[in-house]
Scaffold this motif. Structure first.
Motif, PDB file in Angstrom:
ATOM      1  N   SER A 104      48.996  51.780  53.750  1.00 22.40           N
ATOM      2  CA  SER A 104      48.276  50.975  52.758  1.00 22.40           C
ATOM      3  C   SER A 104      46.760  51.104  52.900  1.00 22.40           C
ATOM      4  O   SER A 104      46.255  51.649  53.878  1.00 22.40           O
ATOM      5  CB  SER A 104      48.665  49.500  52.917  1.00 22.40           C
ATOM      6  OG  SER A 104      48.067  48.992  54.093  1.00 22.40           O
ATOM      7  N   PHE A 105      46.054  50.561  51.918  1.00 25.09           N
ATOM      8  CA  PHE A 105      44.594  50.545  51.966  1.00 25.09           C
ATOM      9  C   PHE A 105      44.114  49.689  53.132  1.00 25.09           C
ATOM     10  O   PHE A 105      43.203  50.071  53.867  1.00 25.09           O
ATOM     11  CB  PHE A 105      44.045  49.990  50.638  1.00 25.09           C
ATOM     12  CG  PHE A 105      42.544  50.054  50.529  1.00 25.09           C
ATOM     13  CD1 PHE A 105      41.924  51.182  50.002  1.00 25.09           C
ATOM     14  CD2 PHE A 105      41.750  48.997  50.945  1.00 25.09           C
ATOM     15  CE1 PHE A 105      40.531  51.251  49.902  1.00 25.09           C
ATOM     16  CE2 PHE A 105      40.363  49.060  50.858  1.00 25.09           C
ATOM     17  CZ  PHE A 105      39.751  50.189  50.331  1.00 25.09           C
ATOM     18  N   ILE A 154      51.293  44.255  49.873  1.00 24.29           N
ATOM     19  CA  ILE A 154      49.933  44.808  49.909  1.00 24.29           C
ATOM     20  C   ILE A 154      49.537  45.274  51.321  1.00 24.29           C
ATOM     21  O   ILE A 154      48.956  46.323  51.491  1.00 24.29           O
ATOM     22  CB  ILE A 154      48.918  43.715  49.480  1.00 24.29           C
ATOM     23  CG1 ILE A 154      49.215  43.229  48.061  1.00 24.29           C
ATOM     24  CG2 ILE A 154      47.488  44.186  49.657  1.00 24.29           C
ATOM     25  CD1 ILE A 154      48.409  43.857  47.000  1.00 24.29           C
ATOM     26  N   GLY A 160      49.987  48.310  48.545  1.00 18.09           N
ATOM     27  CA  GLY A 160      48.740  48.575  49.261  1.00 18.09           C
ATOM     28  C   GLY A 160      48.305  50.026  49.141  1.00 18.09           C
ATOM     29  O   GLY A 160      47.119  50.339  49.163  1.00 18.09           O
ATOM     30  N   TYR A 163      46.857  50.491  45.598  1.00 14.69           N
ATOM     31  CA  TYR A 163      45.448  50.073  45.512  1.00 14.69           C
ATOM     32  C   TYR A 163      44.520  51.251  45.828  1.00 14.69           C
ATOM     33  O   TYR A 163      43.511  51.459  45.156  1.00 14.69           O
ATOM     34  CB  TYR A 163      45.163  48.893  46.451  1.00 14.69           C
ATOM     35  CG  TYR A 163      43.717  48.449  46.359  1.00 14.69           C
ATOM     36  CD1 TYR A 163      43.316  47.534  45.393  1.00 14.69           C
ATOM     37  CD2 TYR A 163      42.748  49.000  47.191  1.00 14.69           C
ATOM     38  CE1 TYR A 163      41.986  47.172  45.272  1.00 14.69           C
ATOM     39  CE2 TYR A 163      41.409  48.641  47.073  1.00 14.69           C
ATOM     40  CZ  TYR A 163      41.038  47.724  46.117  1.00 14.69           C
ATOM     41  OH  TYR A 163      39.714  47.372  45.986  1.00 14.69           O
ATOM     42  N   SER A 164      44.860  52.026  46.859  1.00 12.85           N
ATOM     43  CA  SER A 164      44.012  53.175  47.245  1.00 12.85           C
ATOM     44  C   SER A 164      43.857  54.151  46.078  1.00 12.85           C
ATOM     45  O   SER A 164      42.769  54.676  45.828  1.00 12.85           O
ATOM     46  CB  SER A 164      44.612  53.917  48.438  1.00 12.85           C
ATOM     47  OG  SER A 164      44.558  53.112  49.584  1.00 12.85           O
ATOM     48  N   PHE A 167      41.690  52.594  43.372  1.00 16.70           N
ATOM     49  CA  PHE A 167      40.327  52.476  43.898  1.00 16.70           C
ATOM     50  C   PHE A 167      39.573  53.802  43.706  1.00 16.70           C
ATOM     51  O   PHE A 167      38.436  53.833  43.237  1.00 16.70           O
ATOM     52  CB  PHE A 167      40.428  52.112  45.387  1.00 16.70           C
ATOM     53  CG  PHE A 167      39.116  51.908  46.088  1.00 16.70           C
ATOM     54  CD1 PHE A 167      38.457  50.688  46.017  1.00 16.70           C
ATOM     55  CD2 PHE A 167      38.552  52.925  46.854  1.00 16.70           C
ATOM     56  CE1 PHE A 167      37.247  50.493  46.692  1.00 16.70           C
ATOM     57  CE2 PHE A 167      37.346  52.740  47.523  1.00 16.70           C
ATOM     58  CZ  PHE A 167      36.694  51.521  47.441  1.00 16.70           C
ATOM     59  N   LEU A 228      49.102  43.811  41.569  1.00 11.29           N
ATOM     60  CA  LEU A 228      48.808  45.255  41.579  1.00 11.29           C
ATOM     61  C   LEU A 228      49.506  45.946  40.416  1.00 11.29           C
ATOM     62  O   LEU A 228      48.923  46.810  39.755  1.00 11.29           O
ATOM     63  CB  LEU A 228      49.228  45.866  42.916  1.00 11.29           C
ATOM     64  CG  LEU A 228      48.087  46.156  43.899  1.00 11.29           C
ATOM     65  CD1 LEU A 228      47.158  47.248  43.380  1.00 11.29           C
ATOM     66  CD2 LEU A 228      47.228  44.912  44.146  1.00 11.29           C
ATOM     67  N   GLN A 231      47.608  45.314  37.275  1.00 15.21           N
ATOM     68  CA  GLN A 231      46.377  46.097  37.196  1.00 15.21           C
ATOM     69  C   GLN A 231      46.677  47.562  36.860  1.00 15.21           C
ATOM     70  O   GLN A 231      45.811  48.279  36.372  1.00 15.21           O
ATOM     71  CB  GLN A 231      45.606  46.016  38.521  1.00 15.21           C
ATOM     72  CG  GLN A 231      45.031  44.618  38.764  1.00 15.21           C
ATOM     73  CD  GLN A 231      44.147  44.577  40.008  1.00 15.21           C
ATOM     74  OE1 GLN A 231      42.947  44.692  39.927  1.00 15.21           O
ATOM     75  NE2 GLN A 231      44.754  44.404  41.158  1.00 15.21           N
ATOM     76  N   ALA A 397      39.721  44.852  48.452  1.00 11.19           N
ATOM     77  CA  ALA A 397      41.036  45.471  48.634  1.00 11.19           C
ATOM     78  C   ALA A 397      42.143  44.800  47.833  1.00 11.19           C
ATOM     79  O   ALA A 397      43.322  44.877  48.180  1.00 11.19           O
ATOM     80  CB  ALA A 397      41.422  45.509  50.125  1.00 11.19           C
ATOM     81  N   TYR A 398      41.769  44.116  46.755  1.00 11.16           N
ATOM     82  CA  TYR A 398      42.764  43.393  45.942  1.00 11.16           C
ATOM     83  C   TYR A 398      42.481  43.556  44.446  1.00 11.16           C
ATOM     84  O   TYR A 398      43.263  44.106  43.712  1.00 11.16           O
ATOM     85  CB  TYR A 398      42.746  41.923  46.351  1.00 11.16           C
ATOM     86  CG  TYR A 398      43.921  41.108  45.895  1.00 11.16           C
ATOM     87  CD1 TYR A 398      45.225  41.574  46.044  1.00 11.16           C
ATOM     88  CD2 TYR A 398      43.748  39.840  45.349  1.00 11.16           C
ATOM     89  CE1 TYR A 398      46.304  40.798  45.644  1.00 11.16           C
ATOM     90  CE2 TYR A 398      44.825  39.063  44.956  1.00 11.16           C
ATOM     91  CZ  TYR A 398      46.103  39.554  45.098  1.00 11.16           C
ATOM     92  OH  TYR A 398      47.174  38.778  44.716  1.00 11.16           O
ATOM     93  N   LEU A 400      40.347  44.991  41.076  1.00  5.89           N
ATOM     94  CA  LEU A 400      39.714  46.259  40.677  1.00  5.89           C
ATOM     95  C   LEU A 400      38.897  46.076  39.400  1.00  5.89           C
ATOM     96  O   LEU A 400      39.237  45.277  38.565  1.00  5.89           O
ATOM     97  CB  LEU A 400      40.787  47.322  40.439  1.00  5.89           C
ATOM     98  CG  LEU A 400      41.376  47.914  41.716  1.00  5.89           C
ATOM     99  CD1 LEU A 400      42.804  48.356  41.482  1.00  5.89           C
ATOM    100  CD2 LEU A 400      40.540  49.087  42.186  1.00  5.89           C
TER     101      LEU A 400
END
Ligand SMILES: [Zn+2]
Length: 400
Positions: A104-105, A154, A160, A163-164, A167, A228, A231, A397-398, A400
Motif C-alpha cells: 500500500s501507499f 487502505i 492502499g 491510492y498510489s 496519486f 477510494l 474517487q 494518503a486518503y 485526492l
C-alpha cells in the motif's frame, strides 16, 4: 467516551466574533500569522530531531517516507522547490531498502515509489519518474490475484495500492498509470467484496474483512475502501456504482450511532472512538463525496453529523497526530468546509489548529513513532501547513 477527549474549550462560530474566519470565508491575518510561526518552530524542531528517526521503517505511515511526503506538501504550499530535492533525497535512501513485503501507499513499497515518481517529475527527470511508476506496476499481479490473503483496506491492502496509482496520475499526469491498470485494481477490489458478501450470504453487495473483523473505519475498514472506490468511479461501471457501491454506502450509513458517530467494526456497540482510523472523522470524506456523486442530501446530513461529533468529542487526550489525534480530526471540518463553504466548519478547523499549537503539552502518552507523519510531529506540521490553504487541504494518503 470518558477520558478519551477533552471537553471542547472553544466557542463555536459566530460571525465577526472570533479572529479565525472572516464572513467572506477568508482566514483572519492574525490567525494565519500565528499558525505560520508555530509551524515554522515545530518544523525546526522536527528537522533537528530527524537523526533520531530509525531508518528501519521506510513507510509513509510512521517512517522516513512520511517526512518525504511532508517536504512534498511544503514544496507545493510554501513554493519552495528546494524541498522537492530534500524529499527525493530521503526517498532515494529508501529505494534500496524496499522489501516487496507490503503493497500500500501508507505501509508498503508503492508509497515511496509513487512519491519518487512525482519528485523526479518535478525535478525534470522523466526517465527516473517512469522507472518508479514501472516498479509500482510490477506489484500489480499480487494485487489482482484473489487467491491470496491480501486485504482490501487502505493501510495494508488493495485500496492502499489504488491510492498510489491515483496519486501518480494526479501529480505526474493523467496516463502515467494506464486506465486499464487502474481498472484491473478496481475490479479486483469489487470482486473481493462481492465474493465475500455472496459467501457469507449477506444482503449488502460488498463485504470486507481485516484481521477477522469487519472493520468500518477509514484505515482498516469498509468506509475507507468505499471512499477510494468512489474517487476512482470513472473506472467503475454505472451498474457496479449503482448496484454494488451505493447500497454498501447506505449499509454503512445505517450503522450510525444516535450520537452521529460510527462503530469501529460490525457488531461492536461501543460508541468510543472518534479518530480518523475508527469512527466519524474518517467517514466524513465518504459521505461528502457520496453526496456530490449521487446528489442525495441524506449523505450530506450524515457528514454534518460527523462534524458535530468531532467538534464535541474530537479533542483527543492521547495524541495531536493525524491517524488518531487532533490534527487528523480537524480534517473533518476542512472536508465539510470545502464541500459546503460554510465558515462554521473552517472556524472549527482553525480552533483545532489553535489546539495543535500547544503541541505535546496536553497529550497523555508519547506515540511509538513521535516524529512520524501519521502518529507524531510531522503530521501536525503537515496539518498546520495545509490549513493555511483550506480550499485545497487534503487528508494525506486518503483524499485526492
Ligand atoms: Zn489510528
Amino acid at each position: 467516551m470518558e477520558g478519551k477527549y477533552y471537553e471542547n474549550p472553544f466557542c463555536d462560530y459566530a460571525p465577526n466574533k472570533e479572529k479565525t474566519v472572516k464572513e467572506d470565508g477568508e482566514l483572519h491575518g492574525e490567525f494565519v500569522e500565528n499558525i505560520k510561526s508555530v509551524s515554522v518552530t515545530l518544523f525546526q524542531k522536527l528537522n533537528s530531531s530527524l537523526g533520531e528517526m530509525g531508518k528501519d521503517d521506510y513507510s509513509v505511515y510512521t517512517g522516513t517516507s512520511g517526512i518525504a511526503f511532508l517536504y512534498f506538501l511544503m514544496a507545493m504550499k510554501l513554493k519552495k522547490p528546494e524541498y522537492y530535492k530534500k524529499s527525493l533525497k530521503i526517498l532515494e535512501n529508501t529505494f534500496p531498502r524496499l522489501k516487496n513485503r507490503r503493497v500500500s501507499f501508507l505501509t508498503g513499497d508503492s508509497g515511496p515509489l509513487a512519491l519518487g515518481s512525482v519528485m523526479y517529475d518535478r525535478l525534470g527527470m522523466p526517465e527516473e519518474s517512469l522507472r518508479c511508476a514501472h516498479r509500482v506496476k510490477e506489484i500489480l499481479p499480487t494485487i489482482v490475484s484473489l487467491n491470496s490473503d491480501l486485504p482490501d483496506e487502505i493501510l495494508y491492502g488493495r485500496a492502499g495500492y489504488l491510492y498510489s496509482l491515483l496519486f501518480m496520475n494526479k501529480y505526474v499526469g493523467a496516463g502515467t498509470i494506464e486506465n486499464s491498470v487502474i481498472k484491473e485494481v478496481v475490479t479486483a477490489i469489487l470482486a473481493s467484496g462481492k465474493n465475500r458478501a455472496i459467501r457469507e450470504k449477506r444482503k449488502v453487495p460488498l463485504m470486507y474483512m481485516w484481521h477477522e473483523k469487519y472493520y468500518l473505519g477509514a484505515a482498516h475498514g469498509i468506509s475507507g475502501i468505499l471512499f477510494l472506490l468512489l474517487q476512482a468511479r470513472e473506472y467503475i461501471s454505472q451498474s457496479d456504482l449503482q448496484n454494488a457501491v451505493r447500497p454498501t454506502i447506505d449499509f454503512v450509513q445505517d450503522l450510525c450511532f444516535p450520537s452521529g458517530n460510527f462503530p469501529s467494526s460490525l457488531g461492536n456497540s461501543n460508541d468510543r472512538l472518534v479518530q480518523w482510523c475508527h469512527g466519524a472523522p474518517g467517514m466524513v470524506d465518504l459521505f461528502t463525496l457520496a453526496y456530490h456523486v449521487f446528489r442525495d442530501d441524506r449523505y450530506m446530513q450524515t457528514a454534518i453529523h460527523c462534524g458535530n461529533v468531532v467538534w464535541n468529542n474530537g479533542i483527543l487526550t492521547k495524541s495531536y497526530g493525524i491517524c488518531h489525534g487532533v490534527a487528523g480530526n480537524a480534517y473533518t471540518f476542512l472536508t465539510l468546509y470545502k464541500s459546503t463553504k460554510n465558515p462554521l466548519h473552517l472556524h472549527r478547523a482553525c480552533k483545532f489548529a489553535e489546539w495543535c499549537t500547544s503541541y505535546g503539552k496536553y497529550q497523555s502518552r508519547v506515540p511509538d513513532r513521535p516524529l512520524s507523519l501519521f502518529e507524531g510531529l510531522a503530521g501536525v506540521v503537515y496539518f498546520l501547513t495545509d490549513i493555511q490553504d483550506p480550499e485545497h487541504a487534503l487528508f494525506p494518503a486518503y483524499g485526492l
